[in-house]
Write a protein that holds these residues in place. Sequence first.
Motif, PDB file in Angstrom:
ATOM      1  N   SER A 182      43.137 -12.757 -16.813  1.00 31.50           N
ATOM      2  CA  SER A 182      44.073 -13.681 -17.459  1.00 31.50           C
ATOM      3  C   SER A 182      45.454 -13.591 -16.830  1.00 31.50           C
ATOM      4  O   SER A 182      46.103 -14.616 -16.584  1.00 31.50           O
ATOM      5  CB  SER A 182      44.146 -13.402 -18.957  1.00 31.50           C
ATOM      6  N   PHE A 231      40.049 -15.465 -24.643  1.00 35.47           N
ATOM      7  CA  PHE A 231      39.721 -15.962 -23.301  1.00 35.47           C
ATOM      8  C   PHE A 231      38.204 -16.072 -23.167  1.00 35.47           C
ATOM      9  O   PHE A 231      37.559 -15.305 -22.446  1.00 35.47           O
ATOM     10  CB  PHE A 231      40.312 -15.048 -22.233  1.00 35.47           C
ATOM     11  N   ALA A 261      40.769 -26.627 -24.160  1.00 35.54           N
ATOM     12  CA  ALA A 261      41.190 -25.238 -24.048  1.00 35.54           C
ATOM     13  C   ALA A 261      41.599 -24.668 -25.392  1.00 35.54           C
ATOM     14  O   ALA A 261      41.252 -23.536 -25.748  1.00 35.54           O
ATOM     15  CB  ALA A 261      42.347 -25.124 -23.047  1.00 35.54           C
ATOM     16  N   TYR A 280      36.313 -18.546 -21.841  1.00 36.29           N
ATOM     17  CA  TYR A 280      35.793 -18.998 -20.549  1.00 36.29           C
ATOM     18  C   TYR A 280      35.892 -17.876 -19.518  1.00 36.29           C
ATOM     19  O   TYR A 280      34.963 -17.683 -18.720  1.00 36.29           O
ATOM     20  CB  TYR A 280      36.548 -20.238 -20.061  1.00 36.29           C
ATOM     21  N   GLU A 335      38.508 -24.062 -27.724  1.00 34.34           N
ATOM     22  CA  GLU A 335      37.733 -22.864 -27.415  1.00 34.34           C
ATOM     23  C   GLU A 335      38.501 -21.609 -27.774  1.00 34.34           C
ATOM     24  O   GLU A 335      37.952 -20.656 -28.320  1.00 34.34           O
ATOM     25  CB  GLU A 335      37.352 -22.844 -25.930  1.00 34.34           C
ATOM     26  N   ALA A 336      39.783 -21.551 -27.491  1.00 35.71           N
ATOM     27  CA  ALA A 336      40.574 -20.368 -27.819  1.00 35.71           C
ATOM     28  C   ALA A 336      40.638 -20.164 -29.324  1.00 35.71           C
ATOM     29  O   ALA A 336      40.518 -19.041 -29.816  1.00 35.71           O
ATOM     30  CB  ALA A 336      41.984 -20.504 -27.248  1.00 35.71           C
ATOM     31  N   ARG A 360      39.486 -24.599 -14.877  1.00 34.68           N
ATOM     32  CA  ARG A 360      39.201 -24.357 -16.291  1.00 34.68           C
ATOM     33  C   ARG A 360      39.735 -22.991 -16.732  1.00 34.68           C
ATOM     34  O   ARG A 360      40.269 -22.838 -17.835  1.00 34.68           O
ATOM     35  CB  ARG A 360      37.696 -24.434 -16.544  1.00 34.68           C
ATOM     36  N   GLU A 418      42.716 -22.308 -19.498  1.00 32.17           N
ATOM     37  CA  GLU A 418      42.561 -21.440 -20.662  1.00 32.17           C
ATOM     38  C   GLU A 418      43.707 -20.434 -20.745  1.00 32.17           C
ATOM     39  O   GLU A 418      44.245 -20.174 -21.822  1.00 32.17           O
ATOM     40  CB  GLU A 418      41.222 -20.712 -20.598  1.00 32.17           C
TER      41      GLU A 418
END
Length: 497
Positions: free
Chosen positions: A427, A321, A475, A323, A478-479, A296, A300
């Motif tokens: 990241s 970011f 992804a 998550y 959420e971003a 996950r 992301e």
Amino acid sequence: MRNDWGGQVLPHPTGRRPFIGDVLGTDGARPLQSTMRRAQGLGPIFELKVFGQKLVFVGGAHLAALMCDEARFAKGVAPAVDALRDYVGDALFTAYDDEPNWRLAHDLLLPAFSRSAMRRYHPVMLQTVRELFDYWPSTPEPVDVARDMTKLTLETISRAAFSRDFGSFENELPHPFVAAMVAALKAGRRKGMLGSVPGGGLLRRRIDRANAHHVTYADGLLDDLIAQRRAEGEPDERDLLGIMLGSAHPVSGQRLDDLNIRHQILTFLVAGHETTSGALSFALYHLSRHPEALARAQAETDAVLGPDPDAEPTFEQVAKFRYLRRVLDESLRLWPTVPAFPRTPREELTLPTGHRMRPGDWALVLTAMAHRDPAVWGEDADEFDPDRFLPERSHGRLPHSYKPFGTGERACIGRQFALHEAVLVLSRVLHRYDIAGDPDYTLQITERLTLMPERFTLTLRPRIPAASAASSPAAVAEADAVPDDGPPSSGGCPVAH
């Protein structure tokens, strides 16, 4: 240091002996972890008696939250913190509440962690990650995670604090200043443990003599640096040192003197690299042990950064970011790198447990225990689950139940610096590499100034980001939930002050 609690005897482990108290059963190398083991079944508040010193601990989440009430409690001064004053004086972390330099330094340094200041630090953080990636091919695999995260965070904070490069990636051995700083801090920790030991005063003086050359070297290097910057003329605000040299308090007009500036720099160097390197190391450990979470996290990074493994996040992208941020939060819940903070009441009061507490009495809030209290975090509190920090699961949770770096006004002046750096580093590492830990490794934690995984290694393999992940609905959703200029949510920080 008086901490007798009016002669009250609190719950304590079995086996207390005359004179030595609860010394037997304490692991001197891992005092926190041995205390957590011995605390099982003792309730939300307990004590250990070490010769003449009473050490009171709060491990229950509800009682810990009560002690975060700033109207009723303030920062206390535990022996370990008090011993560090011999090294860093009345800096942000070690100053007493009534010392004027605390308020002065706090007010002067707040602009150093504003959004505009963070934009200045972002390129510094990107550069140190590039240097880490250049360094890794030259080291044998698997890589020592704690060592390399410490190199990274030390270079970041030293460049942000006073534009100094310690050459951590060019030399296998640490810079002499780093060795001196670490030695002085270890000495301070040992001195804090000797306050109540018979003959402790003599032992403390011996430690001071053995460590004097380290302190002299570190102090001299920073004093020379400060003098050199003053000689350059009108200071700029490119780093923390420039801000401290050039700024006056907006109301009183006061300035920090050079001695206190030295103390503040030392504090930021220590706190700003130890805590963040530990947080990154624990996060990478948990990701290496949880393939679904790792997948996950990498999805992301692919959604935000795209298919190029060398892509670097912009300042605005770091906030996307979400998550990765939850991974950090959950890692710090399980093992907060600063695992305790002392509290003392402003007035005499009675705790819900029935114990009386007076000003001058102090207790150490053990976040490493309170963060695992099933009454707040559920029966699976010992399990790694980043989604605990989803908004819908966090809503209604006990206020002040998550305190990885202290509480109140004395807590987190550099919060955004630590979070921005840690999310940025994760990241880039996860976007560029597949990581794998030793399946036979069992987590071991070393207790230095902070907590850190010990002998934890990772095997790194170059990774090709999944192009399809950039269009992954979950992804992307959420971003995109965070505006381009949205800040990270609140949380831990490098300087508990």
